[in-house]
Design an enzyme around this catalytic site. Structure first.
Site, mmCIF file in Angstrom:
data_model
loop_
_atom_site.group_PDB
_atom_site.id
_atom_site.type_symbol
_atom_site.label_atom_id
_atom_site.label_comp_id
_atom_site.label_asym_id
_atom_site.label_seq_id
_atom_site.Cartn_x
_atom_site.Cartn_y
_atom_site.Cartn_z
ATOM 1 C CG HIS A 48 86.392 -14.166 30.448
ATOM 2 N ND1 HIS A 48 86.201 -13.727 29.154
ATOM 3 C CD2 HIS A 48 86.964 -15.397 30.332
ATOM 4 C CE1 HIS A 48 86.616 -14.648 28.308
ATOM 5 N NE2 HIS A 48 87.097 -15.675 29.004
ATOM 6 C CG HIS A 92 89.827 -12.191 26.473
ATOM 7 N ND1 HIS A 92 89.668 -11.923 25.143
ATOM 8 C CD2 HIS A 92 89.334 -13.435 26.662
ATOM 9 C CE1 HIS A 92 89.108 -12.954 24.560
ATOM 10 N NE2 HIS A 92 88.887 -13.888 25.462
ATOM 11 C CG HIS A 141 87.975 -20.427 30.638
ATOM 12 N ND1 HIS A 141 87.245 -20.820 29.536
ATOM 13 C CD2 HIS A 141 88.450 -19.192 30.351
ATOM 14 C CE1 HIS A 141 87.297 -19.874 28.612
ATOM 15 N NE2 HIS A 141 88.023 -18.865 29.084
ATOM 16 C CG LEU A 142 84.731 -22.408 37.185
ATOM 17 C CD1 LEU A 142 83.375 -22.478 37.887
ATOM 18 C CD2 LEU A 142 85.858 -22.321 38.212
ATOM 19 N NE ARG A 143 89.985 -25.144 31.085
ATOM 20 C CZ ARG A 143 90.086 -24.261 30.108
ATOM 21 N NH1 ARG A 143 89.036 -23.932 29.385
ATOM 22 N NH2 ARG A 143 91.234 -23.685 29.841
ATOM 23 C CE LYS A 161 83.884 -15.513 24.862
ATOM 24 N NZ LYS A 161 84.876 -16.168 25.673
ATOM 25 C CG LEU A 196 95.051 -17.783 21.799
ATOM 26 C CD1 LEU A 196 94.385 -18.937 21.070
ATOM 27 C CD2 LEU A 196 95.767 -16.853 20.815
ATOM 28 C CG HIS A 237 87.800 -14.996 21.630
ATOM 29 N ND1 HIS A 237 88.551 -15.598 22.616
ATOM 30 C CD2 HIS A 237 88.674 -14.694 20.633
ATOM 31 C CE1 HIS A 237 89.815 -15.651 22.232
ATOM 32 N NE2 HIS A 237 89.914 -15.115 21.032
ATOM 33 C CG HIS A 274 94.881 -25.420 29.193
ATOM 34 N ND1 HIS A 274 93.966 -26.085 28.412
ATOM 35 C CD2 HIS A 274 94.720 -24.109 28.921
ATOM 36 C CE1 HIS A 274 93.276 -25.213 27.691
ATOM 37 N NE2 HIS A 274 93.704 -24.001 27.983
ATOM 38 C CG ASP A 280 90.567 -15.703 29.358
ATOM 39 O OD1 ASP A 280 89.786 -16.678 29.427
ATOM 40 O OD2 ASP A 280 91.272 -15.478 28.368
ATOM 41 C CG ASN A 293 85.873 -22.522 26.527
ATOM 42 O OD1 ASN A 293 85.562 -22.404 27.711
ATOM 43 N ND2 ASN A 293 87.098 -22.305 26.078
HETATM 44 O O1 DOR Z 1 93.961 -18.251 26.634
HETATM 45 C C1 DOR Z 1 92.808 -18.601 26.516
HETATM 46 N N1 DOR Z 1 92.346 -19.740 27.071
HETATM 47 N N2 DOR Z 1 91.993 -17.842 25.790
HETATM 48 C C2 DOR Z 1 90.751 -18.222 25.488
HETATM 49 O O2 DOR Z 1 90.083 -17.509 24.779
HETATM 50 C C3 DOR Z 1 90.238 -19.535 25.935
HETATM 51 C C4 DOR Z 1 90.961 -20.016 27.103
HETATM 52 C C5 DOR Z 1 90.717 -21.489 27.361
HETATM 53 O O3 DOR Z 1 89.553 -21.896 27.402
HETATM 54 O O4 DOR Z 1 91.683 -22.222 27.540
HETATM 55 ZN ZN ZN Z 2 88.250 -17.102 28.118
#
Ligand code: DOR
Ligand code: ZN
Length: 347
Positions: free
Chosen positions: A14, A175, A16-18, A100, A220, A137, A252, A248, A42
């Site tokens: 799980h 998560h 996130h690479l953006r 997802k 989250l 989620h 940011h 996860d 996402n």
């Molecule tokens: O903390 C989180 N950040 N939980 C998520 O479910 C999404 C993730 C994000 O994409 O920033």
């Molecule tokens: Zn996530």
């Protein structure tokens, strides 16, 4: 005392690479230690179709450091308009490894997610038929439900009814943060698994809120009380194949975390493996780290365990990481566990 540990090259199930400059900045951090990762969809706009996933995969490969041994495992973002045929084609082509499900409004960039679960049933039925996992989620978004209860309420009101209706659907509870999540994962057979993050093994809600608000610990699902963290530690180190690593790791830039309405996400890609070695050693379970990080996730997704290895060493001096990772879009703060860590990945 074990002070050197060699495990199969881990997988992050799980991540996130953006996109754009953040992608280019964070990808090397994961690719340094991990052989594969399930890539979350996402983005803005989200990765909804097979064509979106193809294009996103190409953008990832274009910025992968030369010689890196890393394979992105793509996913699609489920919407009420998702076409079951497109999902099946993407799976048939070997492009995607999961879909997802974000309840609309549950987290970062989830507004295009699902409001009415009955509307995605045809897609879920197709996924059950072809054996494609659904990553969930698991939080309700009802404003009347307390944020600390949203996972437990989701299990009772959404997840369990869904699984009763479609018992052959393969589901990953993403998560998990509660003892209810741990207990529910244990009620399923081979079709049910749960990922556990690094940070939820380390922080509880006091870390976020006591002594001043710590935006870099806000994610989250939000970290819960200590008894839940202990349940997660017990599950992760239990040696049960249903529990495996999904960091996860969710970058940011600091400007978006450190503000009046800060984004959710902990960035752990840089130091996850040393942190996990620390946690597993504390739990007397170093011999179970390889299962959690390198075997069980691969097993669930039907992938071979990596033939490559990763070696961690414990030193007398604490490991040092930079406080921040500089990306072309701005600095991203690296998760700080709040205690010294003596494990490091051999370079
Ligand atoms: O903390 C989180 N950040 N939980 C998520 O479910 C999404 C993730 C994000 O994409 O920033
Ligand atoms: Zn996530």
């Amino acid at each position: 005392m074990t002070d050197i540990l060699t495990i199969p090259r881990p997988d992050d199930m799980h991540l996130h690479l953006r996109d754009g400059a953040v992608l280019a900045g964070v990808l090397p951090e994961t690719a340094r230690h991990f052989g594969r990762a399930i890539i979350m969809p996402n983005l803005v706009p989200p990765i909804v179709t097979m064509a979106d996933a193809q294009a996103y995969r190409a953008r990832i490969m274009a910025v992968l450091p030369k010689g890196a041994d890393f394979t992105p495992l793509m996913t699609l973002y489920l919407t009420e308009g998702t076409d079951a045929g497109d999902v099946a084609a993407a799976h048939g082509a070997g492009l995607i490894h999961a879909v997802k499900l974000y309840p609309a409004g549950a987290t970062t960039n989830s507004h295009g997610g699902v409001r009415d679960f009955t509307r995605v049933l045809p897609v879920l039925e197709k996924m059950a038929e072809i054996g494609l996992p659904l990553c969930i989620h698991g939080e309700v978004t009802d404003p009347d439900v307390d944020i600390f209860d949203r996972e437990a309420v989701f299990i009772d009101t959404v997840l369990d009814p869904l699984r009763q209706r479609l018992p052959s659907l393969r589901v990953v509870m993403e998560h998990i943060t509660t003892s209810q999540g741990v207990n529910y994962a244990r009620t399923g057979g081979d079709n049910l698994a749960a990922t556990i993050t690094t940070h939820h093994l380390i922080i509880n809600r006091n870390h976020i809120l006591a002594g001043g608000i710590k935006p870099h610990y806000y994610c989250l699902p939000v970290a819960k009380r200590e008894s839940h963290r202990l349940a997660l530690r017990e599950a992760a180190t239990s040696g049960e194949a249903r529990f495996f690593l999904g960091t996860d790791s969710a970058p940011h830039i600091d400007a978006l975390k450190e503000q009046a309405c800060g984004c959710a996400g902990c960035f752990t890609a840089t130091n996850t493996m040393p942190l996990l070695a620390h946690v597993f050693e504390e739990m007397g379970a170093l011999d179970r780290l390889a299962g959690f990080t390198s075997r069980f996730g691969a097993g669930f997704y039907g992938l071979p365990v990596s033939g490559k290895t990763l070696t961690l060493t414990k030193s007398a001096a604490p490991a040092i990481w930079p406080e921040k990772l500089d990306t072309g879009a701005g600095p991203v703060t690296i998760f700080h566990p709040g205690f010294p860590v003596f494990w490091q990945v051999n370079s």
